[in-house]
Design a protein around this motif. Structure first.
Motif, mmCIF file in Angstrom:
data_model
loop_
_atom_site.group_PDB
_atom_site.id
_atom_site.type_symbol
_atom_site.label_atom_id
_atom_site.label_comp_id
_atom_site.label_asym_id
_atom_site.label_seq_id
_atom_site.Cartn_x
_atom_site.Cartn_y
_atom_site.Cartn_z
ATOM 1 N N LYS A 3 0.875 -1.175 0.000
ATOM 2 C CA LYS A 3 0.000 0.000 0.000
ATOM 3 C C LYS A 3 0.912 1.225 0.000
ATOM 4 O O LYS A 3 1.566 1.522 0.994
ATOM 5 C CB LYS A 3 -0.904 -0.001 1.232
ATOM 6 N N SER A 142 -1.923 3.544 -4.350
ATOM 7 C CA SER A 142 -1.940 2.373 -5.207
ATOM 8 C C SER A 142 -1.053 1.291 -4.617
ATOM 9 O O SER A 142 -0.552 1.425 -3.492
ATOM 10 C CB SER A 142 -1.500 2.724 -6.629
ATOM 11 N N TYR A 143 -0.828 0.245 -5.400
ATOM 12 C CA TYR A 143 -0.058 -0.903 -4.927
ATOM 13 C C TYR A 143 1.390 -0.844 -5.383
ATOM 14 O O TYR A 143 2.165 -1.735 -5.083
ATOM 15 C CB TYR A 143 -0.716 -2.212 -5.385
ATOM 16 N N LEU A 147 2.136 3.813 -10.084
ATOM 17 C CA LEU A 147 0.708 4.113 -10.116
ATOM 18 C C LEU A 147 0.303 5.107 -9.027
ATOM 19 O O LEU A 147 -0.595 5.936 -9.238
ATOM 20 C CB LEU A 147 -0.097 2.820 -10.001
ATOM 21 N N ALA A 148 0.953 5.060 -7.877
ATOM 22 C CA ALA A 148 0.662 6.048 -6.835
ATOM 23 C C ALA A 148 1.018 7.448 -7.320
ATOM 24 O O ALA A 148 0.274 8.412 -7.087
ATOM 25 C CB ALA A 148 1.426 5.712 -5.558
ATOM 26 N N ALA A 151 -1.554 8.528 -9.823
ATOM 27 C CA ALA A 151 -2.850 8.798 -9.186
ATOM 28 C C ALA A 151 -2.878 10.155 -8.491
ATOM 29 O O ALA A 151 -3.931 10.804 -8.424
ATOM 30 C CB ALA A 151 -3.171 7.693 -8.178
ATOM 31 N N VAL A 162 -7.386 6.730 -6.135
ATOM 32 C CA VAL A 162 -6.904 5.378 -5.876
ATOM 33 C C VAL A 162 -6.870 4.604 -7.179
ATOM 34 O O VAL A 162 -7.808 4.673 -7.978
ATOM 35 C CB VAL A 162 -7.820 4.639 -4.875
ATOM 36 N N ILE A 163 -5.787 3.881 -7.416
ATOM 37 C CA ILE A 163 -5.708 2.926 -8.522
ATOM 38 C C ILE A 163 -5.492 1.556 -7.902
ATOM 39 O O ILE A 163 -4.455 1.291 -7.293
ATOM 40 C CB ILE A 163 -4.564 3.266 -9.491
ATOM 41 N N THR A 164 -6.490 0.703 -8.013
ATOM 42 C CA THR A 164 -6.473 -0.599 -7.352
ATOM 43 C C THR A 164 -5.768 -1.645 -8.216
ATOM 44 O O THR A 164 -5.595 -1.456 -9.430
ATOM 45 C CB THR A 164 -7.906 -1.072 -7.071
ATOM 46 N N GLY A 168 -5.364 -1.423 -12.319
ATOM 47 C CA GLY A 168 -4.068 -0.830 -12.608
ATOM 48 C C GLY A 168 -3.633 -0.983 -14.048
ATOM 49 O O GLY A 168 -3.249 -0.010 -14.713
ATOM 50 N N GLY A 227 1.186 -2.482 -15.455
ATOM 51 C CA GLY A 227 0.833 -2.071 -14.087
ATOM 52 C C GLY A 227 1.752 -2.660 -13.041
ATOM 53 O O GLY A 227 1.378 -2.766 -11.871
#
Length: 357
Positions: A3, A142-143, A147-148, A151, A162-164, A168, A227
């Motif tokens: 996370k 994001s994960y 991606l974080a 986002a 949020v990108i889950t 992703g 992703g």
């Protein structure tokens, strides 16, 4: 599954100036020099509506926005506020990777408040920043780091996204590659020539194709197109380089005069490195000419440079290597890279000296 939160302050320098001077609120503000050779360091959102951006020449910014208000930067203030923000981060996790004064990655997979939902942590952090500093921040959750980072730009200013794991890969596929973090204009243009304009185009290219055309970055591009980004949030992340540069009021054509301008740059670089406890093995000199074209020259030592005079000596030689200048010089820069902590310097293998027998 990790996370990751990427926190990015909104128009940080300009927002600080608007906070501290009520007369600037709601007006287009540029932090930087208003002189003919000035450059915009940061622009308020009101200024951005006119197309004013950071790193833009001040004369261009003023032309785009005639009502633009220029404010001199106060880096000591920005650094103090940045420290307040990092102290807030530290209340939630020790795994913090600062990228600059106004942004950082946080790994909250395991966090100090045992909060299971990263989105709620980001909301709390942003609220604490607002309460303590009076400034707004945006966040991406994001994960992975890529991606974080992407986002955090989606709902700026003063928002988060949020990108889950579920969406992703699909998010990346529809994104233009020139919007990817880490893909600059030159790389984006090279990708375009290779028929790569979106994440989906990038995903369609085989790994070896990307490695052949982009070297070691090819594997990274192959992953983020799907992703995937395995990079860890590194709290001990060491910056890659330390540099200083100066734009002259009048262009310089004389080598001796240009050489004299290198000393304050080398002193500034070494002062920072010495205070932080590290040195470096590579000195680079940047020369920007009156037509904005530029040249760079570098020299790498087997051992870290030991002081300002060593750095300056290398810089002098490098500058002499581009003389006679093809055009008058408007800017000079000195950078130290291949950095190493002082505590590790003793571990560097000493070169063997021949006895001449």
């Amino acid at each position: 599954m990790r996370k990751i939160i990427h926190v990015d302050m909104d128009a940080f320098y300009a927002s600080v100036e608007q906070r501290d001077n009520p007369e600037l609120r709601g007006k287009p503000v540029a932090v930087g020099g208003a002189a003919a050779r000035g450059v915009v360091a940061a622009a308020s959102y009101e200024a951005r509506e006119f197309g004013v951006r950071s790193a833009m020449a001040s004369v261009t910014a003023a032309r785009k926005c005639p009502s633009l208000i220029f404010v001199k930067p106060r880096f000591e203030v920005y650094r103090a506020i940045s420290q307040q923000i990092r102290e807030i981060f530290a209340q939630y996790t020790p795994v913090i990777e600062p990228l600059s004064l106004d942004e950082a990655y946080l790994d909250v997979t395991e966090n100090l408040k045992d909060m299971p939902v990263a989105t709620e942590i980001a909301l709390e952090i942003r609220a604490r920043i607002k309460a303590v500093t009076g400034l707004s921040a945006s966040a991406g959750i994001s994960y992975n780091k890529f991606l974080a980072k992407m986002a955090s730009d989606l709902n700026k200013p003063n928002g988060q996204a949020v990108i889950t794991p579920k969406n992703g890969a699909a998010f990346v596929e529809q994104l233009a590659v020139n919007k990817f973090h880490g893909v600059g204009p030159a790389t984006a243009e090279k990708m375009r020539r290779l028929g790569i304009e979106t994440g989906a185009d990038l995903k369609a290219k085989p790994l070896m194709f990307l490695i052949d055309h982009f070297g070691k970055s090819g594997q990274y591009f192959y992953g983020i197109a799907r992703g995937i980004d395995a990079r860890q949030v590194r709290p001990d992340r060491m910056r890659k380089s330390v540099g200083a540069e100066d734009t002259f009021t009048v262009d310089i054509s004389d080598l001796d005069l240009a050489t004299s301008e290198l000393r304050p740059l080398a002193e500034k670089v070494w002062s920072y490195c010495n205070a932080k406890g590290f040195s470096g093995k590579t000195v680079t000199v940047k020369v920007k000419y009156s037509d904005f074209t530029q040249a760079t020259r570098s020299r790498t030592n087997p051992l870290p440079y030991a002081g300002v005079d060593d750095i300056l000596g290398a810089a002098n030689v490098l500058l002499a290597g581009v003389y006679p200048f093809k055009r008058p010089v408007r800017l000079l820069g000195v950078t130290l890279s291949s950095l190493i902590n002082d505590k590790d310097a003793d571990d560097v293998e000493q070169p063997q000296l021949g006895l001449g027998l």
